[in-house]
Scaffold this motif. Sequence first.
Motif, PDB file in Angstrom:
ATOM      1  N   HIS A 170       0.814  -1.225   0.000  1.00 45.81           N
ATOM      2  CA  HIS A 170       0.000   0.000   0.000  1.00 45.81           C
ATOM      3  C   HIS A 170       0.837   1.260   0.000  1.00 45.81           C
ATOM      4  CE1 HIS A 170      -3.479  -2.496   0.104  1.00 45.81           C
ATOM      5  NE2 HIS A 170      -2.853  -3.222   1.010  1.00 45.81           N
ATOM      6  N   CYS A 180      -7.464   1.235  -4.961  1.00 45.49           N
ATOM      7  CA  CYS A 180      -6.969   0.021  -4.309  1.00 45.49           C
ATOM      8  C   CYS A 180      -8.023  -0.502  -3.338  1.00 45.49           C
ATOM      9  CB  CYS A 180      -5.678   0.369  -3.568  1.00 45.49           C
ATOM     10  SG  CYS A 180      -4.910  -1.025  -2.742  1.00 45.49           S
ATOM     11  N   CYS A 182      -7.698  -0.909  -0.345  1.00 44.33           N
ATOM     12  CA  CYS A 182      -7.579  -0.186   0.924  1.00 44.33           C
ATOM     13  C   CYS A 182      -8.287   1.160   0.868  1.00 44.33           C
ATOM     14  CB  CYS A 182      -6.112   0.011   1.291  1.00 44.33           C
ATOM     15  SG  CYS A 182      -5.273   1.242   0.272  1.00 44.33           S
ATOM     16  N   CYS A 187      -1.879   2.397  -5.273  1.00 44.46           N
ATOM     17  CA  CYS A 187      -0.963   1.613  -4.431  1.00 44.46           C
ATOM     18  C   CYS A 187      -0.254   0.562  -5.297  1.00 44.46           C
ATOM     19  CB  CYS A 187      -1.734   0.843  -3.365  1.00 44.46           C
ATOM     20  SG  CYS A 187      -2.551   1.850  -2.141  1.00 44.46           S
TER      21      CYS A 187
HETATM   22 ZN   LIG Z   1      -3.760   0.155  -1.057  1.00 39.32          ZN
END
Ligand SMILES: [Zn+2]
Length: 327
Positions: A170, A180, A182, A187
């Motif tokens: 990340h 991403c 996340c 990332c």
């Molecule tokens: Zn990420």
Amino acid sequence: MPLPSKSPTLGVDLGGTKILTALIDHHGEMLARDQSPTPAEKGPEEVIRAIRESAGRCFDQACLDASAIEAVGIGAPGPSNPESGVLFTSPHLPGWRDVPLVGLLEKKFKKRAFLINDANAAVLAELNFGAAQGLSQVIYLTISTGIGGGIIIGGRLYTGAIGCAAELGHMTINDQGPRCNCGNYGCLEALASGTSLAREGRRRIREGVQTALLECASGDIEKVDARTIRIAAEKGDALARELVARAGYYLGVGLANLLNIFNPQMIIIGGGVSNMGEMLLAPAYKTAGERAYEAAFSMVKFAGPKLGKNSGVLGAAAYAREMMQKH
Ligand SMILES: [Zn+2]
């Protein structure tokens, strides 16, 4: 009287589909090993029960009693707090939230237990028993559906202030890049993981690019994944080769960041996607060489992992042993 530190440690590798347990002695020798399915959908209590049963079979194999072990180390995918022993969530254990894994294990085994994420377990295993033995500055990068990492600084695992360090997948590579998992954009994981390869492959097929990729996926665009991209690339398909080289380029940007920040002796690159070998890694190393400081690039050794599927149990056991010595 406390048990001598030569007692074996129980290592547990908790995956979404299988549980591996192993009894590991202080040399890293595996005394017994067991594998069983993870009853993930039945919830944490049932999973702990399955771990205890699997461990029981290890104890039987080694003709040992459960009381003979020093501690339990468990490696699990997903963010966790190693201090409190709570697994926040796990990508492979749907519905698991804030599970006090360590507390549950300690109750079951009447021994101290320690939780580590799977990539950290892998780097510890390689440091103690595998490719990085004798080294003190090591980075581990695992590239599969996601990208995970582990960092050894000064011969010790670096986990950060509250245990969530080393999320190497990340780091932002391209601030304008794709979203991403996340929530961030661009990332490394969104640009060089198996999932990102597959997503990009499908996007290009939908745009009408001529490719053998669809054929390799039995004509079903949803079946285009890192494996089919690898097969097509090995057959010389231009799109598949381009996708892999592009992932390799972004991986190289990430490697350059790691080289400049950590100046490691070794970077170990593992995970299913890394098995693509040269067609992924050659552009990665080339890019890293172009972008990183020469001094850091020229001394680093890039290596593959040595330990294979036992690295999770070996690393979790090594972590438990290390923590017992610390406390
Ligand atoms: Zn990420």
